[in-house]
Structure formats: structure tokens, C-alpha cells
Write a protein that holds these residues in place. Structure first.
Motif, mmCIF file in Angstrom:
data_model
loop_
_atom_site.group_PDB
_atom_site.id
_atom_site.type_symbol
_atom_site.label_atom_id
_atom_site.label_comp_id
_atom_site.label_asym_id
_atom_site.label_seq_id
_atom_site.Cartn_x
_atom_site.Cartn_y
_atom_site.Cartn_z
ATOM 1 N N LEU A 10 0.832 -1.209 0.000
ATOM 2 C CA LEU A 10 0.000 0.000 0.000
ATOM 3 C C LEU A 10 0.865 1.258 0.000
ATOM 4 N N ASN A 11 1.902 1.260 0.813
ATOM 5 C CA ASN A 11 2.791 2.423 0.852
ATOM 6 C C ASN A 11 3.466 2.667 -0.489
ATOM 7 N N SER A 12 3.774 1.589 -1.203
ATOM 8 C CA SER A 12 4.418 1.753 -2.514
ATOM 9 C C SER A 12 3.463 2.329 -3.557
ATOM 10 N N LEU A 13 2.150 2.155 -3.336
ATOM 11 C CA LEU A 13 1.148 2.668 -4.277
ATOM 12 C C LEU A 13 0.749 4.116 -3.975
ATOM 13 N N SER A 14 1.186 4.619 -2.862
ATOM 14 C CA SER A 14 0.804 5.953 -2.399
ATOM 15 C C SER A 14 1.446 7.058 -3.237
ATOM 16 N N THR A 15 0.632 8.102 -3.528
ATOM 17 C CA THR A 15 1.176 9.275 -4.209
ATOM 18 C C THR A 15 0.693 10.533 -3.497
ATOM 19 N N THR A 16 1.562 11.508 -3.404
ATOM 20 C CA THR A 16 1.171 12.774 -2.761
ATOM 21 C C THR A 16 0.139 13.509 -3.607
ATOM 22 N N ALA A 17 0.194 13.321 -4.918
ATOM 23 C CA ALA A 17 -0.776 13.977 -5.798
ATOM 24 C C ALA A 17 -2.188 13.475 -5.520
ATOM 25 N N HIS A 18 -2.342 12.159 -5.352
ATOM 26 C CA HIS A 18 -3.681 11.627 -5.081
ATOM 27 C C HIS A 18 -4.130 11.973 -3.662
ATOM 28 N N LEU A 19 -3.215 11.990 -2.735
ATOM 29 C CA LEU A 19 -3.549 12.374 -1.363
ATOM 30 C C LEU A 19 -4.130 13.787 -1.332
ATOM 31 N N ALA A 20 -3.553 14.672 -2.111
ATOM 32 C CA ALA A 20 -4.030 16.056 -2.173
ATOM 33 C C ALA A 20 -5.447 16.142 -2.750
ATOM 34 N N LYS A 21 -5.813 15.211 -3.609
ATOM 35 C CA LYS A 21 -7.141 15.223 -4.240
ATOM 36 C C LYS A 21 -8.254 14.764 -3.302
ATOM 37 N N LEU A 22 -7.914 14.004 -2.270
ATOM 38 C CA LEU A 22 -8.944 13.433 -1.405
ATOM 39 C C LEU A 22 -9.825 14.507 -0.764
ATOM 40 N N GLU A 23 -9.217 15.535 -0.222
ATOM 41 C CA GLU A 23 -9.992 16.604 0.424
ATOM 42 C C GLU A 23 -10.945 17.265 -0.564
ATOM 43 N N HIS A 24 -10.508 17.403 -1.804
ATOM 44 C CA HIS A 24 -11.354 18.005 -2.835
ATOM 45 C C HIS A 24 -12.655 17.218 -3.008
ATOM 46 N N PHE A 25 -12.586 15.900 -2.835
ATOM 47 C CA PHE A 25 -13.755 15.037 -3.001
ATOM 48 C C PHE A 25 -14.487 14.781 -1.679
ATOM 49 N N GLY A 26 -14.148 15.540 -0.643
ATOM 50 C CA GLY A 26 -14.835 15.414 0.633
ATOM 51 C C GLY A 26 -14.453 14.170 1.409
ATOM 52 N N ILE A 27 -13.235 13.697 1.214
ATOM 53 C CA ILE A 27 -12.759 12.489 1.887
ATOM 54 C C ILE A 27 -11.761 12.892 2.969
ATOM 55 N N ASN A 28 -11.971 12.399 4.160
ATOM 56 C CA ASN A 28 -11.079 12.677 5.279
ATOM 57 C C ASN A 28 -9.708 12.070 4.977
ATOM 58 N N SER A 29 -8.692 12.910 4.866
ATOM 59 C CA SER A 29 -7.360 12.417 4.496
ATOM 60 C C SER A 29 -6.407 12.333 5.686
ATOM 61 N N ALA A 30 -6.919 12.517 6.890
ATOM 62 C CA ALA A 30 -6.059 12.515 8.076
ATOM 63 C C ALA A 30 -5.259 11.222 8.221
ATOM 64 N N ASN A 31 -5.871 10.088 7.926
ATOM 65 C CA ASN A 31 -5.190 8.786 8.044
ATOM 66 C C ASN A 31 -5.070 8.093 6.699
ATOM 67 N N ALA A 32 -4.962 8.884 5.643
ATOM 68 C CA ALA A 32 -4.915 8.320 4.284
ATOM 69 C C ALA A 32 -3.492 8.325 3.736
ATOM 70 N N LEU A 33 -3.279 7.465 2.766
ATOM 71 C CA LEU A 33 -1.987 7.378 2.092
ATOM 72 C C LEU A 33 -2.004 8.070 0.729
ATOM 73 N N GLY A 34 -3.164 8.087 0.083
ATOM 74 C CA GLY A 34 -3.260 8.655 -1.261
ATOM 75 C C GLY A 34 -3.091 7.591 -2.327
ATOM 76 N N ILE A 35 -4.024 6.634 -2.358
ATOM 77 C CA ILE A 35 -3.966 5.536 -3.328
ATOM 78 C C ILE A 35 -5.268 5.527 -4.107
ATOM 79 N N LYS A 36 -5.182 5.376 -5.403
ATOM 80 C CA LYS A 36 -6.374 5.328 -6.245
ATOM 81 C C LYS A 36 -7.137 4.026 -6.004
ATOM 82 N N VAL A 37 -8.452 4.115 -6.024
ATOM 83 C CA VAL A 37 -9.303 2.947 -5.764
ATOM 84 C C VAL A 37 -9.026 1.806 -6.751
ATOM 85 N N PRO A 38 -8.841 2.057 -8.051
ATOM 86 C CA PRO A 38 -8.525 0.927 -8.946
ATOM 87 C C PRO A 38 -7.260 0.170 -8.525
ATOM 88 N N ASP A 39 -6.289 0.882 -7.956
ATOM 89 C CA ASP A 39 -5.080 0.209 -7.477
ATOM 90 C C ASP A 39 -5.382 -0.657 -6.252
#
Length: 184
Positions: A10-39
Motif C-alpha cells: 500500500l505504501n508503494s502505491l501511495s502518491t502525494t498527488a492523489h492524497l491532495a485530491k482526497l480533500e477536494h472530493f470530501g474524503i477525510n485524508s487525516a489517516n490516508a496514504l493517497g492511493i487510487k481505488v482501482p489500485d
């Protein structure tokens, strides 16, 4: 795979770009890594079903690990107490909806729909309507009468002023209406 191996993956799939997008979609990113759902889905297919791993993933509190837990969990192994505990942990609409894909396939789904629709917690209440969607889409043997009972719940809760509940109520109504001409 062990819990440590999955977390490393999971950590290897994490991207800071996707993590930044989570808040935009109303997703709590406090404990998130930033991984796309298809992954996450692809990793779930690679792992297969594993109850103990699912419990371990959920216990990490990591957003994507919890999503993965709902995808690798063995439906026959889920007890009502586990369902209640996981629902109480919902902190975003996407985790709620992903987990309800599992919840909608459990033998006590209907009981929990009725129970959770009366709860005050935003995402627990949302889960009642997400489970209605799952039942309407996947369960072809479900009687029309059950969905007619759901209309009463939908009408009662349609006045909830919270956006994520309102959207789920609307989603359930539309999904049920797609089943057949009678329900439409």
C-alpha cells in the motif's frame, strides 16, 4: 500475504498527488496514504479473501487499508458485532460505500438497514442507503415488498439536511427504481 507485506505494498502505491485530491472530493485524508481505488481493487484481487488479514488491515486505521479490508473480507466470517464496529469507524463517504459492497451481501443486511437508518452518525446512516443500493443491484431474488418497505425509510430520511446522507437517499431511490417497472 502478511499484514506487513500488504502495508508495504500500500505504501508503494501511495502518491502525494492523489492524497491532495482526497480533500477536494470530501474524503477525510487525516489517516490516508493517497492511493487510487482501482489500485486498491487490483491489490485485493491479488490477495484474495482473507478474514484475518481483513481484521488486521481494518485495525490499522489507515483509510486505504480499511477499504482493502472490505474487499478481502470473507462475507461468511462477518459477525453483526464486526459490522457494527466497522460502521462506527466510518469517517468518509467512500469508505462507507466501499464497505457497504460487503455489508450488502450479509444475511443480516435488512435488519441493519432498518437499524442504521435511525442512527444519528452521518456515515452510519448513509450506510443504510448504500446497502439498499447493493441489495437492489446484486440481489435478484429479493422480493419487491422489501423494496417497498425501503421507500418508507427513504421518505422518512429524505429530510436529513446532511449532504452525504441526502445523496445516499437519492442514490438508493434511483437504484431501486432501476430494478423493474413496478418499482420505477
Amino acid at each position: 500475504m502478511t499484514l506487513d507485506q500488504v502495508l508495504a505494498e500500500l505504501n508503494s502505491l501511495s502518491t502525494t498527488a492523489h492524497l491532495a485530491k482526497l480533500e477536494h472530493f470530501g474524503i477525510n485524508s487525516a489517516n490516508a496514504l493517497g492511493i487510487k481505488v482501482p489500485d486498491i481493487r487490483q491489490l485485493a484481487k491479488k490477495i484474495g479473501r482473507d478474514h484475518d488479514l481483513a481484521l488486521g488491515l481494518w485495525s490499522t486505521g489507515i483509510h486505504e487499508a480499511r477499504m482493502l479490508a472490505s474487499m478481502v473480507e470473507v462475507p461468511e466470517s462477518v459477525a453483526e458485532s464486526q459490522m457494527d464496529a466497522w460502521a462506527a469507524d466510518f469517517d468518509s463517504w467512500d469508505l462507507c460505500d466501499a464497505t457497504c459492497d460487503l455489508f450488502g451481501r450479509l444475511p443480516f443486511t435488512v435488519t441493519k438497514i432498518e437499524e442504521y437508518s435511525l442512527r444519528d452518525e452521518e456515515f452510519v446512516k448513509r450506510s443504510a442507503f448504500a446497502m439498499m443500493c447493493e441489495l437492489s443491484f446484486y440481489s435478484r431474488k429479493t422480493e419487491i415488498g422489501l423494496f417497498k418497505r425501503f421507500f418508507e425509510i427513504i421518505e422518512r430520511e429524505a429530510w436529513d439536511n446532511r449532504n452525504f446522507v441526502r445523496k445516499a437517499v437519492n442514490w438508493a431511490l434511483r437504484q431501486i427504481g432501476k430494478r423493474n417497472e413496478t418499482l420505477r
